[in-house]
Write a protein that holds these residues in place. Structure first.
Motif, short mmCIF file in Angstrom:
data_model
loop_
_atom_site.label_atom_id
_atom_site.label_comp_id
_atom_site.label_asym_id
_atom_site.label_seq_id
_atom_site.Cartn_x
_atom_site.Cartn_y
_atom_site.Cartn_z
N HIS A 225 0.84 -1.19 0.00
CA HIS A 225 0.00 0.00 0.00
C HIS A 225 0.88 1.25 0.00
O HIS A 225 0.39 2.36 -0.08
CB HIS A 225 -0.89 0.01 1.24
N ALA A 228 5.26 5.22 -1.93
CA ALA A 228 6.62 5.73 -1.94
C ALA A 228 7.62 4.58 -2.06
O ALA A 228 8.58 4.64 -2.85
CB ALA A 228 6.89 6.55 -0.69
N SER A 231 7.55 3.20 -5.59
CA SER A 231 8.16 4.07 -6.59
C SER A 231 9.69 3.98 -6.53
O SER A 231 10.37 4.27 -7.50
CB SER A 231 7.71 5.52 -6.39
N GLN A 232 10.22 3.55 -5.39
CA GLN A 232 11.67 3.41 -5.28
C GLN A 232 12.19 2.16 -5.97
O GLN A 232 13.34 2.07 -6.32
CB GLN A 232 12.06 3.29 -3.80
N MET A 233 11.31 1.15 -6.09
CA MET A 233 11.77 -0.17 -6.52
C MET A 233 11.31 -0.56 -7.92
O MET A 233 12.04 -1.22 -8.65
CB MET A 233 11.17 -1.22 -5.57
N ALA A 234 10.08 -0.19 -8.29
CA ALA A 234 9.42 -0.85 -9.41
C ALA A 234 9.79 -0.27 -10.77
O ALA A 234 10.10 0.91 -10.90
CB ALA A 234 7.91 -0.77 -9.21
N ASP A 235 9.74 -1.15 -11.80
CA ASP A 235 9.84 -0.71 -13.18
C ASP A 235 8.46 -0.29 -13.68
O ASP A 235 8.32 0.70 -14.37
CB ASP A 235 10.37 -1.84 -14.06
N ALA A 251 6.74 3.01 -14.01
CA ALA A 251 6.67 3.59 -12.67
C ALA A 251 6.84 5.11 -12.66
O ALA A 251 6.05 5.84 -12.07
CB ALA A 251 7.72 2.93 -11.77
N ILE A 255 3.95 7.96 -11.44
CA ILE A 255 4.16 8.87 -10.31
C ILE A 255 4.16 10.33 -10.78
O ILE A 255 3.55 11.20 -10.17
CB ILE A 255 5.49 8.55 -9.58
N LEU A 266 -4.18 9.34 -4.48
CA LEU A 266 -3.28 8.60 -3.61
C LEU A 266 -1.95 9.33 -3.46
O LEU A 266 -1.41 9.46 -2.36
CB LEU A 266 -2.98 7.21 -4.20
N ILE A 267 -1.43 9.80 -4.58
CA ILE A 267 -0.14 10.49 -4.55
C ILE A 267 -0.24 11.77 -3.73
O ILE A 267 0.61 12.06 -2.89
CB ILE A 267 0.34 10.80 -5.99
N SER A 269 -2.28 12.42 -1.36
CA SER A 269 -2.58 12.17 0.04
C SER A 269 -1.32 12.02 0.88
O SER A 269 -1.36 12.16 2.09
CB SER A 269 -3.40 10.89 0.19
N ILE A 270 -0.22 11.66 0.23
CA ILE A 270 1.02 11.50 0.98
C ILE A 270 1.58 12.89 1.28
O ILE A 270 1.75 13.69 0.37
CB ILE A 270 2.05 10.70 0.16
N HIS A 272 3.85 15.62 1.18
CA HIS A 272 5.06 15.80 0.36
C HIS A 272 6.02 16.75 1.04
O HIS A 272 5.63 17.56 1.85
CB HIS A 272 4.71 16.39 -1.00
N LEU B 279 8.86 9.52 -2.50
CA LEU B 279 8.06 9.26 -3.67
C LEU B 279 8.82 9.64 -4.94
O LEU B 279 9.29 10.76 -5.07
CB LEU B 279 6.76 10.05 -3.58
N THR B 281 11.70 8.74 -6.14
CA THR B 281 13.15 8.64 -6.24
C THR B 281 13.53 7.18 -6.11
O THR B 281 13.08 6.50 -5.20
CB THR B 281 13.86 9.43 -5.12
#
Lengths: 348, 347
Positions: A225, A228, A231-235, A251, A255, A266-267, A269-270, A272, B279, B281
């Motif tokens: 869920h 963040a 977004s650091q890991m995925a292709d 990815a 984002i 969703l983006i 809501s985090i 920033h 997010l 990076t």
């Protein structure tokens, strides 16, 4: 199979896993729970795919469906899960058992319950090899020690004889990763692997997982869920809402240029970094709650919470339609798909 | 703001050298050990909070961050006197409540309320919403039934719930709605200070944003203060004026939010910030990644609590425990590297 030399996802590769029109439904007294309702995606060899969404989105159920771990009252109603030329949705339990752990491995959220408290971790690591290889006991032990070393457990020779309760949460999750990776699976499914852990431990483990899958050319489906972390890991990222894919694409594209209002929500809501320049700004929020999945509204499931919803959205289900991804690369794998009647336009 | 009320700059909450230890040795039988031919019964003491000092002014939000087991929740519970403090002092509005008993605490609870992490465990499943949210008010002011109904309706509206929810039970609500009920309950006595222990960590991201906005709106409207406890750096950054970073029961760094994030000094704070996912990076190579794990709070390490995981530890760290010293700009650090004598003597 020389999976160790698989390239990173490029322009042309046949997918390792191809899920088409998957429907996993649960027949309960309260009605049919369409946990997964018509989901399609491909995973290329060596690709890291992030499956994101909030609770009830169906992301874990996709993982369980691929592993053949759906129990009654749940059932894979329709669709296919093609993996290495076979449709996993049609395989019997015996055939699945030869795939599980060997070709597809899974890491669960809670490292406390994923390990058997009555066996040493050495036993549990070797079990996979005993089931799927013809290695001798001695060779298995050597492999287990090597694997523990790889996942960063100090003094693996001694730790092999220890029981799960003698490890901390982070160390247990390392053991679980070792068990998952020891047979060099072609696909690893990690279901919220770091959610139960602290941020400093989470960063250690995400790096470890990425390094492990890169070394062995394994594809990874990362279910979480945490947008963040993904977004650091995925292709590529697949965003789920109420059992359906609302957005799918590269990815960076998802984002930076989300098209579906839910993804955008969703983006936003985090909290920033940019929020804090002196004055505290309000977070933009998605109003309302995730609807009861047994009583989904007609049309788009997100419409009641969507700022862009129109009459059309409340009547007709949007279909997932592909457009070209912006800028980066060509080929079908680079497509950015959205299921929305009124997608956000891409600002240049 | 509240305008003229007592001394304007006097802190609303002041905590001095608070210690909270728990004896987990069990019964005498459990403790019996034979060592060297002699019977002994060693005690096992968890050092949950070790000499923490903090203060919160009116209208201020103090965020406490740290990983699991760092004592942040224990700190919150001790401040509201759900635990009996082992040592130190707690002052509310200048009143020393450290040794208050249950009856003495009653009037104090009107000034100080708590919001809990788990919206499922913190509401009584057999009470109706109206009774849940009016319980603190009933305890402190009483009031007539129509008066309480009127207040309950007003509270529900404040937290964004419809008035039709008044006579429902907790199981009829989602996690986010339950947390709103918990917030309404804490507001019923119009407290000056709300202690929020991980109030959004059990919620989905979209709901989390709703609750954070609600908490900020309520603060702007009523002008109360928060002690906001969380492990989530992006949340603490969003909501706090000042931040305190805890490690193994010690406060290792405090300062204004902007400074803590732009110029963290303690090696632990730096590592914590570096580990938080950003997010968009990509996960880079480990720069300030921490090895190892948090040591046991039963046998506290000698010297600095962080030294076994600290990349910069030197001989003195094993000998002497650093204390929190001001380094300017409202920032304080407990680290031998940042003591005025060592760090930049010219400044």
């Amino acid at each position: 199979m020389t999976e160790s030399s698989m390239p990173r996802p490029g322009n042309v590769t046949t997918p390792l896993l191809s899920v088409k029109g998957l429907r996993t439904w649960f027949h309960t007294f309260g009605g049919i729970v369409k946990a997964v309702d018509g989901v399609s995606f491909d995973v290329a060899p060596g690709e890291i795919m992030g499956l994101v969404g909030e609770s009830g989105g169906g992301k874990s159920m996709i993982g369980f469906s691929i592993m053949g771990l759906i129990d009654p009252p749940g059932r894979v109603e329709a669709g296919s899960i093609e993996f290495g030329g076979r449709d996993l949705a049609r395989l019997g339990e015996d055939e699945m058992r030869s795939i599980r752990g060997k070709e597809i491995a899974m890491i669960f959220q809670d490292p406390m319950t994923a390990l058997n408290p009555l066996y040493t971790i050495g036993n549990q690591i070797e079990e996979t090899l005993a089931l799927h290889t013809t290695l001798s006991a001695r060779e298995r032990r050597e492999k287990a020690i090597e694997m523990l070393h790889k996942v960063g457990i100090p003094q693996p020779e001694q730790r092999l004889h220890h029981y799960p309760h003698q490890f901390s949460g982070g160390m247990r999750q390392r053991v679980v990763i070792a068990i998952a990776m020891i047979a060099r699976p072609r696909l690893l499914i990690a279901d919220e692997p770091t959610t139960a852990l602290d941020v400093t431990i989470q960063a250690q483990l995400l790096r470890l997982m990425r390094q492990q899958v890169e070394e062995s050319g394994t594809s990874l489906i990362l279910i979480t869920h945490d947008l963040a972390a993904v977004s650091q890991m995925a292709d590529t990222i697949v965003v789920l809402y109420c059992g359906r894919i609302v957005e799918r694409g590269p990815a960076g594209d998802i984002i930076a240029r989300p098209r579906h209002p839910y993804t955008r929500g969703l983006i936003d809501s985090i909290p920033h970094e940019t929020d804090i320049d002196g004055a505290k700004r309000r977070l933009s929020q998605i109003p309302g709650n995730v609807p009861d999945i047994r009583k989904l509204p007609p049309g788009c499931a997100f419409a009641p919470r969507c700022p862009r919803a129109s009459g059309l959205c409340r009547m007709q289900d949007p279909v997932l339609s592909e457009r070209e991804g912006t800028g980066d690369g060509q080929g079908p794998r680079r497509l950015h798909a959205t299921a929305c009647h009124h997608p956000l336009t891409v600002s240049p | 703001m509240n305008g003229v009320k007592t001394a304007e700059n006097a802190p609303l909450l002041e905590v001095r050298d608070l210690e909270q230890r728990f004896d987990v040795s069990g019964s005498l039988i459990d403790r019996l050990r034979f060592s060297g031919g002699r019977v002994s019964a060693p005690r096992r003491i968890v050092h949950a909070v070790n000499g923490v000092s903090l203060s919160i002014r009116r209208g201020e939000v103090l965020g406490i961050v740290g990983e699991s087991g760092c004592g942040k929740s224990t700190l919150a519970k001790t401040i509201v006197k759900l635990n009996e403090p082992t040592a130190g002092q707690i002052l509310i509005d200048g009143e020393d409540i450290t040794h208050h008993d249950f009856t003495q605490m009653r009037p104090v609870r009107r000034k100080m309320q708590m919001i809990f992490q788990d919206p499922y465990a913190s509401l009584n499943p057999r009470q109706k919403v109206r009774d849940i949210i009016m319980e603190p008010y009933l305890e402190s002011q009483g009031g007539s039934v129509p008066d309480r109904t009127e207040r309950a309706l007003a509270l529900l509206e404040k937290v964004g719930l419809g008035t039709e929810h008044l006579d429902r039970y907790p199981h009829q609500f989602s996690g986010g709605q339950r947390q709103r009920i918990g917030i309404a309950r804490s507001l019923s006595v119009q407290p000056d200070l709300i202690i929020a222990d991980e109030p959004v960590s059990a919620l989905d991201v979209s709901i989390q944003a709703q609750i954070l906005n609600l908490l900020m709106d309520l603060k702007d409207e009523f002008g109360f203060s928060y002690l906001f406890i969380t492990h989530d750096l992006s949340v603490v950054r969003h909501i706090s004026d000042r931040i305190g970073v805890m490690y193994l029961g010690f406060m290792v760094e405090t300062g204004p939010t902007g400074t803590i994030f732009s110029a963290p000094k303690h090696p632990y704070t730096r590592a914590l910030l570096a580990a938080a996912p950003q997010l968009g990076t990509k996960l880079g190579p480990a720069t300030e990644q921490l090895g190892g794990e948090v040591p046991s709070a039963i046998d506290l390490p000698r010297g600095c609590p962080f030294r076994q995981r600290c990349p910069l530890a030197f001989a003195r760290c094993a000998e002497e425990r650093p204390v929190l010293v001001p380094v300017g700009g409202g920032q304080s650090v407990a680290c031998h590297l940042h003591e005025p004598a060592i760090a930049e003597p010219a400044a």
